[in-house]
Structure formats: C-alpha cells, structure tokens
Scaffold this motif. Structure first.
Motif, PDB file in Angstrom:
ATOM      1  N   SER A   1      -3.162  18.185  11.179  1.00  0.00           N
ATOM      2  CA  SER A   1      -2.358  17.650  10.069  1.00  0.00           C
ATOM      3  C   SER A   1      -2.316  16.134  10.179  1.00  0.00           C
ATOM      4  O   SER A   1      -2.434  15.546  11.264  1.00  0.00           O
ATOM      5  N   PHE A   2      -2.165  15.474   9.029  1.00  0.00           N
ATOM      6  CA  PHE A   2      -2.128  14.009   9.002  1.00  0.00           C
ATOM      7  C   PHE A   2      -0.833  13.508   9.586  1.00  0.00           C
ATOM      8  O   PHE A   2       0.268  14.012   9.262  1.00  0.00           O
ATOM      9  N   GLN A   3      -0.944  12.502  10.421  1.00  0.00           N
ATOM     10  CA  GLN A   3       0.228  11.904  11.055  1.00  0.00           C
ATOM     11  C   GLN A   3       0.458  10.516  10.437  1.00  0.00           C
ATOM     12  O   GLN A   3      -0.460   9.702  10.323  1.00  0.00           O
ATOM     13  N   THR A   4       1.689  10.280  10.016  1.00  0.00           N
ATOM     14  CA  THR A   4       2.014   8.994   9.395  1.00  0.00           C
ATOM     15  C   THR A   4       1.873   7.824  10.356  1.00  0.00           C
ATOM     16  O   THR A   4       1.838   6.659   9.934  1.00  0.00           O
ATOM     17  N   SER A   5       1.770   8.122  11.639  1.00  0.00           N
ATOM     18  CA  SER A   5       1.593   7.033  12.610  1.00  0.00           C
ATOM     19  C   SER A   5       0.260   6.314  12.392  1.00  0.00           C
ATOM     20  O   SER A   5       0.068   5.179  12.842  1.00  0.00           O
ATOM     21  N   ASN A   6      -0.688   6.974  11.699  1.00  0.00           N
ATOM     22  CA  ASN A   6      -1.958   6.317  11.401  1.00  0.00           C
ATOM     23  C   ASN A   6      -1.770   5.089  10.496  1.00  0.00           C
ATOM     24  O   ASN A   6      -2.568   4.156  10.536  1.00  0.00           O
TER      25      ASN A   6
ATOM     26  N   ALA B   1      -4.232   3.595   3.263  1.00  0.00           N
ATOM     27  CA  ALA B   1      -3.290   4.041   2.225  1.00  0.00           C
ATOM     28  C   ALA B   1      -3.594   5.482   1.871  1.00  0.00           C
ATOM     29  O   ALA B   1      -4.676   6.003   2.155  1.00  0.00           O
ATOM     30  N   GLY B   2      -2.608   6.150   1.289  1.00  0.00           N
ATOM     31  CA  GLY B   2      -2.799   7.551   0.948  1.00  0.00           C
ATOM     32  C   GLY B   2      -2.382   7.844  -0.475  1.00  0.00           C
ATOM     33  O   GLY B   2      -1.578   7.132  -1.075  1.00  0.00           O
ATOM     34  N   SER B   3      -2.930   8.931  -1.004  1.00  0.00           N
ATOM     35  CA  SER B   3      -2.580   9.389  -2.351  1.00  0.00           C
ATOM     36  C   SER B   3      -1.933  10.755  -2.225  1.00  0.00           C
ATOM     37  O   SER B   3      -2.578  11.732  -1.811  1.00  0.00           O
ATOM     38  N   SER B   4      -0.667  10.822  -2.589  1.00  0.00           N
ATOM     39  CA  SER B   4       0.069  12.090  -2.480  1.00  0.00           C
ATOM     40  C   SER B   4      -0.435  13.106  -3.494  1.00  0.00           C
ATOM     41  O   SER B   4      -0.342  14.316  -3.269  1.00  0.00           O
TER      42      SER B   4
ATOM     43  N   ARG C   1       0.837  -1.192   0.000  1.00  0.00           N
ATOM     44  CA  ARG C   1       0.000   0.000   0.000  1.00  0.00           C
ATOM     45  C   ARG C   1       0.883   1.257   0.000  1.00  0.00           C
ATOM     46  O   ARG C   1       1.944   1.293   0.612  1.00  0.00           O
ATOM     47  N   PRO C   2       0.487   2.282  -0.680  1.00  0.00           N
ATOM     48  CA  PRO C   2       1.244   3.546  -0.654  1.00  0.00           C
ATOM     49  C   PRO C   2       1.020   4.296   0.668  1.00  0.00           C
ATOM     50  O   PRO C   2      -0.131   4.470   1.090  1.00  0.00           O
ATOM     51  N   THR C   3       2.094   4.745   1.320  1.00  0.00           N
ATOM     52  CA  THR C   3       1.984   5.442   2.624  1.00  0.00           C
ATOM     53  C   THR C   3       2.770   6.758   2.584  1.00  0.00           C
ATOM     54  O   THR C   3       3.749   6.946   3.317  1.00  0.00           O
ATOM     55  N   PRO C   4       2.347   7.680   1.729  1.00  0.00           N
ATOM     56  CA  PRO C   4       3.049   8.976   1.677  1.00  0.00           C
ATOM     57  C   PRO C   4       2.738   9.828   2.917  1.00  0.00           C
ATOM     58  O   PRO C   4       1.776   9.549   3.646  1.00  0.00           O
ATOM     59  N   GLU C   5       3.537  10.904   3.139  1.00  0.00           N
ATOM     60  CA  GLU C   5       3.349  11.763   4.333  1.00  0.00           C
ATOM     61  C   GLU C   5       2.105  12.646   4.206  1.00  0.00           C
ATOM     62  O   GLU C   5       1.509  13.031   5.209  1.00  0.00           O
TER      63      GLU C   5
END
Length: 595
Positions: A52-57, A65-68, A30-34
């Motif tokens: 703000s979004f925290q990558t710890s999620n 997963a996230g979309s940069s 899965r993509p895990t961008p900041e």
C-alpha cells in the motif's frame, strides 16, 4: 467531490493557463492525498503480498504528487512545466509500488526533471515572459545602437560628398589601391576625418562588408544626394507661383554637347532662387524640336508648365529664332513664357558680329590675340614687358568680347614700347631661339602695318563706348527704361563714328605710312578702308537694334526697383504698368497694383 487538480492539468496543460491561474496553482502546492486505493499485489514463495502507498513518500520525495481520483503518482514540477515529456510520471501516472523506488530515483536524475524543478522554484520571482520581454528590449536596444552608429558613419560619408561637390573637387584618384600615395579626394578626406573621429575610425578598422570607400558606394552616395536635392527643389517649385526656365548648350571635355537646365523661382520665404537641375547629352540631335522635348520633360517633372512665365537661352538661332527657334516653339504651348536674353550676352553677340563682319577684322583680332599669347608664353618675355613697357598685355576671351577692349586699348597705348621690345630681341638674337625670332619679326611688321593700326583705332573707340554700356546694363538690373535709353544713346554715338573716318585715317597716317601697291592711288586705299570702317559701324548699329529690340516690351521690370517706389507714388509709371498688362495681365490684379 472536490476537483482533482492533477486530472485538470492533464486535460488542460499548465502552459495554456493565464498567469493568475498559474500562480494560484503553484501557490496551492502539490496535491498529497493518502491514495488508499493505490496498492500493489505480488506473489513470492507461494505467498501473496499487498503493498500500500505510504504518505511518508511525499516527505521523502518533495516533488511527488498524487491524484486521489486516478489513484496514481505524478511528478508535480514536470506536470506543470514540462508538457513535452511523455514519461509515466509526467503524463499517465505511476502505480507500480513494487518498483516505485527505482522509478523515482531514475526520474529525479533526468535533465527535464531538474529543469522543471528549477522553473517551479523560481516561478513568481522571475516571469518567463518578462525575461523574454527584457531580452527583446536588450536586443532592440543593441540593434538601435548599431543603427545609430551606422547612421553617424553614413552621415560623415554624405558630408564628405557634399563638401567635395560644393568645392567642385574631383572624387577619384588615378590609382585607388591601398598602397597608393593618394587614393583620391573622397578616400583621403575620410581617412583624415577618421584620425579625429573615433566612430569613423572604428568603422574603417572593423568593417568587413561595407567600408564606404569603394567607387560604387561613392556613386550611390552622389546619386542619393542628387535625388534628395532635386526632391527639395521640386517641392519648392511646386509651392512657387512662377517658375522661369533657362537652358544653355556647351561642349564638355569629351566634345559632347551638354544641355544645361536651370530653373528660377521664389521660395516660401520670398527669396529668389536659381537652381541647377543637371546636364543632358544632346550631341545626337541639337535641333529646336529636340530642345523643346527637354523643356517639356522638365516642366512636366517639376509641375511648372502653367507657371512658366519666362524662358532664357543663348543667342543662337536654334534657341532664340523668332520663326522656328526654341523660344517660339515653347510659346506655342505656354504663351506667357516671354523670351529673356541676357543684356550682357546680347552685347557680346553684337561685338562678335562686328568682329566677324570683314576678313580684315577677323585677321586683326587673331593677330592681336596671338600677340597677347606670345608674351604670356614664357616668363622671360613677360619680364621684358615689365622692364621695357611697364605693364602686361591682357588676354582676351571669345566668350566675353568686352574683355577684348582691354587688349585693344593696351596694344594701342603701348605700341611704341612693344616695338622697342621686338627691336631688343632682334638685336640680341643670340639669347633667343630661331622660332621666336621669326615670330618677333612678324609681330614687328604687324605693329608697323597701316591696316593693323587703323583697326586698333576703330575698335578702341567702339569698345570704349560699348564698355560703358556693358557696365550700365550689368548694374541697372531693374531699370529697363534707363537701360533702353543708354542702349539708344550708345547706338547713336557709334553711328556718329561714320563721320569720323577721316579722323581715324589721319590718326593712323601720323603714326605709320600707308603702303601703296603698284598702280594704286592713296584715294583707292582710303576708299577701301572707308568701306571696311562703314561695314563695322553699320554691323554694330544693326545688331544693337536686333539684339535689344525686346527690351522695349520689358519696361515693367523697373517696377521691381524698390528705390523708385517713392517716386512712383508721386508720378505713377503708367507706361511700365501697361507693359506689365501686355505681358502678364492675367496674373495680376492691375487695379489693386495701381492703388
């Protein structure tokens, strides 16, 4: 800029991609961008808060997963394996960080999410298409097993049908209910087989729709077997160069006129075959024109019109008549279809005509037949024959008149003993009923009658000659020349009987005394008997000439007698070869045969 895999999956779903590409996406993870651009602004008590979004999620939610490029969050398993789900985390992407915790907790409890996670975890280990193929294989295997079982059961039904047909046994019973003691040969034979056949037994116990025991199924199986047999016969006839046809007409138990059709041919192995094709009801019309229609129908159906080299029927005029009979009509279309009449049947017809030549002869044979029936009517009468006479009185038949000779010879030889039997019955009248006594008195008078004994002597001599001829023509099947010679010799011997009328008269006079009516002399009686005698002899002679005339043109049949081939090599049968040329010259290379 690197391509965003989430955006690519939204434009072209995971399910539409080839397996190799799917595997590459799943193995890439899965993509895990900041997602630095993902933040949420909210106001509380007049103050502005920025989340703000925290990558710890990503660590907390292993499926997130996230979309940069889109700056949104997605459910990675649902994005891959649940293209029908229209929720935000699956299609549009989630960007409300203030409610993120509640949103992800609700989503990960859904069935679609759990299913997608399971499929994501098992991807690559067990392919869905392979699972489907395996299911198809299992389904096909199970179907084939059922088909094989049904075919085995049906094969047993067909075997029962063929067995009953071969043994000429009836299929049905009087009452075919389950509680009946006998439901017919077909059902009872299947029940017997099921006791030793687990496959058949299981079918009979589990069948709900098709048990195979109903009358309709029996008829369907009979018709199916018939169709297969006729097709096999047709295929063999098609490959055969020649195909004679035989018809015979008879009445069944319902007094319907049934036409029997038989075809003869040589199969590919060189073996002569005779096949029965079926019955046709011709009760409404038994004319030669109607019979020709049936012949034409058979010839067209089996493709043997040009192969028809012979036709065989009975001696009735509608069949064998030379002017308008069936054989003449068929030869109009098929000139090589020679009419062949069974020699034994022809001789039988000769005797039929002789027996029917005069009223006295007809009465004589009815009386002789009645005498035989009298003794066969009860065991007590048969016992008297065995005790006094020492032999039985054979029965005659209207179909094979040469059998009548046994009856005539037996009555002539045992006449004196039969009179003793009748005298015993009359003397012991208390042991027998009145009807029987009246019959006995009548037969006793018949055996003492001059005319009856005179006819016994005549037909005993004639049948003695025809019996010899019958045995010859039944055994010498191919030696037509020999048969023709014996027919001629028999005719000459019967014709010589004209000179022995006085001998027959003297023989009869030595046994019984002629009864003279008032004003009648012995010479008058002798003249009447002489006239009857000459009528019988002349009828036999004329009928022999008529019935066996065609044998002279069948001399070529003797060429088939392999026992004479060595003789033919020394003395070539020119007459027989000429007969073949006259009948079937276009079918053979006669020069090659001669060599």
């Amino acid at each position: 800029m690197t391509e965003c895999i989430v955006e690519s999956l939204l434009s072209r779903s995971f399910g539409l991609r080839p397996f190799s590409e799917k595997r590459e996406i799943v193995e890439g993870g899965r993509p895990t961008p900041e997602l630095q651009g993902l933040h949420t602004t909210s106001k509380r008590s007049g103050k502005v808060f920025i989340r703000s979004f925290q990558t710890s999620n990503y660590d907390k939610y292993k499926w997130l997963a996230g979309s940069s490029k889109l700056n949104k969050l997605f459910c990675w398993p649902c994005l891959l394996f649940n293209s029908t789900d229209k929720t935000v985390l699956c299609k549009k992407g989630y960007d409300d960080l203030a409610n993120l915790c509640n949103a992800v907790n609700r989503h990960e409890k859904t069935k679609t999410h759990l299913s997608s996670c399971l499929m994501n975890a098992s991807f690559g280990r067990t392919r869905i298409d392979m699972q489907l193929d395996e299911q198809d294989r299992q389904h096909i295997s199970a179907h084939n097993l059922v088909v094989h079982k049904n075919r085995e059961v049906l094969r047993r039904f067909i075997d029962v049908v063929c067995f009953l047909g071969k043994q000429e046994l009836s299929f049905r019973g009087r009452v075919e209910l389950e509680e009946s003691a006998s439901r017919g040969n077909y059902v009872e034979l299947i029940k017997l087989l099921s006791a030793y056949d687990p496959t058949l037994e299981q079918h009979l116990h589990t069948a709900t729709v098709f048990s195979g025991l109903s009358n309709r199924i029996q008829n369907d199986l009979i018709i199916a077997v018939k169709d297969v047999m006729l097709k096999a016969i047709k295929d063999e006839v098609m490959r055969s160069p020649f195909a004679p046809i035989s018809l015979d007409e008879t009445s069944d138990v319902k007094t319907l006129s049934q036409l029997t059709t038989i075809v003869r041919y040589v199969n590919p192995d060189g073996k002569a075959m005779e096949r029965f094709l079926g019955f046709t009801d011709v009760s409404e019309d038994r004319t030669a024109a109607r019979m020709k229609q049936e012949v034409g129908k058979t010839l067209n159906e089996y493709g043997c019109g040009e192969k028809l080299i012979a036709q065989t029927y009975d001696g009735a005029s509608v069949m064998s008549g030379e002017l308008s009979g069936l054989q003449t009509r068929v030869r109009e279309d098929y000139p090589h279809a020679l009419f062949i009449h069974c020699c034994g049947h022809a001789l039988n017809l000769v005797l039929v005509q002789a027996v029917s030549s005069t009223k006295e002869c007809r009465i004589f044979f009815k009386t002789a037949t009645g005498l035989s029936s009298f003794f066969h009517a009860s065991s007590k009468r048969t016992y008297l024959l065995d005790t006094v006479v020492g032999r039985r009185i054979p029965t005659g038949t209207a179909v094979r008149w040469h059998y009548q000779s046994r009856l005539i010879h037996a009555v002539l030889e045992t006449r004196a003993k039969l009179l003793e039997v009748f005298e015993y019955i009359i003397e012991n009248d208390d042991e027998f009923d009145g009807t029987m006594l009246n019959e006995v008195r009548g037969y006793r008078q018949v055996l003492a009658d001059f005319q009856f004994v005179f006819c016994l002597k005549i037909f005993s001599e004639i049948f003695g000659l025809t019996d010899v001829l019958y045995n010859i023509i039944q055994s010498k099947q191919f030696d037509i020349v020999f048969c023709v010679t014996k027919v001629r010799e028999t005719k000459d011997k019967i014709q010589e009987q004209r000179t022995k009328c006085v001998d027959y008269w003297n023989f009869t006079s030595s046994i019984v005394k002629v009864a003279l009516k008032r004003g009648q002399s012995e010479e008058d009686v002798k003249a009447s008997f002489r006239q009857m005698f000459f009528c019988v002899v002349d009828t036999v002679v004329v009928q022999i000439d008529s019935r066996f005339e065609s044998l002279n043109s069948r001399a070529f049949v003797s060429l088939l007698d392999h026992s004479k081939h060595e003789l033919y090599s020394r003395n070539f049968p020119e007459r027989e070869l000429q007969s073949l040329q006259d009948s079937y010259g276009t079918f053979f290379n006669l020069q090659a045969l001669k060599k």
